[in-house]
Write a protein that holds these residues in place. Structure first.
Motif, PDB file in Angstrom:
ATOM      1  N   ASN A  10     -43.307  43.168 -12.573  1.00 14.41           N
ATOM      2  CA  ASN A  10     -43.727  42.446 -13.777  1.00 14.41           C
ATOM      3  C   ASN A  10     -43.207  43.120 -15.048  1.00 14.41           C
ATOM      4  OD1 ASN A  10     -45.133  40.892 -11.965  1.00 14.41           O
ATOM      5  ND2 ASN A  10     -47.083  41.910 -12.337  1.00 14.41           N
ATOM      6  N   THR A  11     -41.954  42.853 -15.403  1.00 17.82           N
ATOM      7  CA  THR A  11     -41.407  43.363 -16.659  1.00 17.82           C
ATOM      8  C   THR A  11     -40.870  42.191 -17.456  1.00 17.82           C
ATOM      9  OG1 THR A  11     -39.184  43.741 -15.777  1.00 17.82           O
ATOM     10  CG2 THR A  11     -40.750  45.565 -15.581  1.00 17.82           C
ATOM     11  N   ARG A  12     -40.806  42.393 -18.752  1.00 21.89           N
ATOM     12  CA  ARG A  12     -40.263  41.333 -19.605  1.00 21.89           C
ATOM     13  C   ARG A  12     -39.373  41.941 -20.671  1.00 21.89           C
ATOM     14  NH1 ARG A  12     -44.597  40.787 -23.962  1.00 21.89           N
ATOM     15  NH2 ARG A  12     -46.257  42.057 -23.088  1.00 21.89           N
ATOM     16  N   VAL A  13     -38.441  41.131 -21.158  1.00 23.49           N
ATOM     17  CA  VAL A  13     -37.500  41.562 -22.190  1.00 23.49           C
ATOM     18  C   VAL A  13     -38.190  41.425 -23.547  1.00 23.49           C
ATOM     19  CG1 VAL A  13     -35.278  41.065 -23.285  1.00 23.49           C
ATOM     20  CG2 VAL A  13     -35.517  40.864 -20.806  1.00 23.49           C
ATOM     21  N   VAL A  14     -38.187  42.526 -24.332  1.00 25.67           N
ATOM     22  CA  VAL A  14     -38.775  42.480 -25.670  1.00 25.67           C
ATOM     23  C   VAL A  14     -37.709  42.517 -26.765  1.00 25.67           C
ATOM     24  CG1 VAL A  14     -41.023  43.414 -25.031  1.00 25.67           C
ATOM     25  CG2 VAL A  14     -39.191  44.983 -25.647  1.00 25.67           C
ATOM     26  N   ASP A  15     -36.490  42.954 -26.417  1.00 26.88           N
ATOM     27  CA  ASP A  15     -35.393  42.984 -27.389  1.00 26.88           C
ATOM     28  C   ASP A  15     -34.082  42.910 -26.624  1.00 26.88           C
ATOM     29  OD1 ASP A  15     -34.133  43.251 -29.942  1.00 26.88           O
ATOM     30  OD2 ASP A  15     -33.775  45.372 -29.512  1.00 26.88           O
ATOM     31  N   SER A  16     -33.129  42.166 -27.158  1.00 26.13           N
ATOM     32  CA  SER A  16     -31.830  42.005 -26.517  1.00 26.13           C
ATOM     33  C   SER A  16     -30.759  42.008 -27.593  1.00 26.13           C
ATOM     34  CB  SER A  16     -31.825  40.687 -25.745  1.00 26.13           C
ATOM     35  OG  SER A  16     -30.694  40.580 -24.951  1.00 26.13           O
ATOM     36  N   ARG A  17     -29.717  42.813 -27.398  1.00 26.49           N
ATOM     37  CA  ARG A  17     -28.625  42.870 -28.380  1.00 26.49           C
ATOM     38  C   ARG A  17     -27.353  43.371 -27.700  1.00 26.49           C
ATOM     39  NH1 ARG A  17     -30.999  47.029 -32.553  1.00 26.49           N
ATOM     40  NH2 ARG A  17     -32.714  45.608 -32.228  1.00 26.49           N
ATOM     41  N   PRO A  18     -26.197  43.104 -28.325  1.00 30.83           N
ATOM     42  CA  PRO A  18     -24.949  43.616 -27.738  1.00 30.83           C
ATOM     43  C   PRO A  18     -24.952  45.147 -27.728  1.00 30.83           C
ATOM     44  CG  PRO A  18     -24.494  42.002 -29.455  1.00 30.83           C
ATOM     45  CD  PRO A  18     -25.954  42.291 -29.506  1.00 30.83           C
ATOM     46  N   ALA A  19     -24.415  45.740 -26.686  1.00 29.60           N
ATOM     47  CA  ALA A  19     -24.286  47.199 -26.612  1.00 29.60           C
ATOM     48  C   ALA A  19     -23.141  47.645 -27.501  1.00 29.60           C
ATOM     49  CB  ALA A  19     -24.048  47.622 -25.165  1.00 29.60           C
ATOM     50  N   CYS A  31     -43.024  46.934 -19.263  1.00 35.83           N
ATOM     51  CA  CYS A  31     -43.720  46.711 -17.990  1.00 35.83           C
ATOM     52  C   CYS A  31     -45.123  46.195 -18.293  1.00 35.83           C
ATOM     53  CB  CYS A  31     -43.793  48.002 -17.186  1.00 35.83           C
ATOM     54  SG  CYS A  31     -44.705  47.814 -15.638  1.00 35.83           S
ATOM     55  N   ASP A  32     -45.467  45.068 -17.713  1.00 34.17           N
ATOM     56  CA  ASP A  32     -46.797  44.487 -17.922  1.00 34.17           C
ATOM     57  C   ASP A  32     -47.886  45.292 -17.207  1.00 34.17           C
ATOM     58  OD1 ASP A  32     -45.808  42.435 -19.507  1.00 34.17           O
ATOM     59  OD2 ASP A  32     -45.526  41.070 -17.800  1.00 34.17           O
TER      60      ASP A  32
END
Length: 149
Positions: A10-19, A31-32
């Motif tokens: 149970n994990t979720r994405v909180v931020d996403s950006r190009p490396a 992690c939930d």
């Protein structure tokens, strides 16, 4: 995605950006179950490219070899580092856009020379002199005449 701390799913994405390399995505996950955060990187999986050498041996494609050759050709030339990196990126893109599993080293060499010709004539001649293995001054002059016309 499993949590590296508690092994739960149970994990979720909180931020996403190009490396930093602009060829992958950096994701911050939460992690939930345990509440801890961790980072993952997502990159497109590519089929390995095989280079066929002059002696017909095969080896895996290595970007560093192109970088080394281009940097050697551009040594002490007034070319910004970003322009050199962009040229190397374009060379690599052209190679991979062929969508072949194998490519001859002479094809790569020709692509590099074509890109260097547009970047800097001195860098082009330096690379060509090593790549084409100029044996004498006449061969060198023939290559220079091609640039001048």
């Amino acid at each position: 995605m499993k949590c590296p701390f508690c092994n739960q799913d149970n994990t979720r994405v909180v931020d996403s950006r190009p490396a930093d390399d602009n060829s992958s995505i950096r994701r911050r996950r939460l992690c939930d179950e345990c509440g801890k955060r961790f980072t993952t990187y997502e990159k497109v999986e590519t089929i390995p490219l095989i280079v066929i050498k002059k002696d017909q041996n095969r080896e895996q494609y290595d970007r560093r070899k192109i970088e080394d050759g281009v940097l050697r050709a551009c040594y002490k030339r007034p070319i910004p580092a970003q322009q050199i990196n962009d040229t190397i990126d374009r060379i690599e893109t052209e190679i991979f856009n062929r969508e072949e599993r194998e490519i001859a080293s002479n094809v790569i060499g020709e692509i590099v020379m074509e890109r260097l010709k547009g970047l800097d004539p001195v860098a082009y001649v330096r690379f060509a002199s090593v790549y084409r293995e100029f044996k004498d001054v006449n061969t060198f002059m023939d290559e220079l005449k091609k640039i001048l016309h």
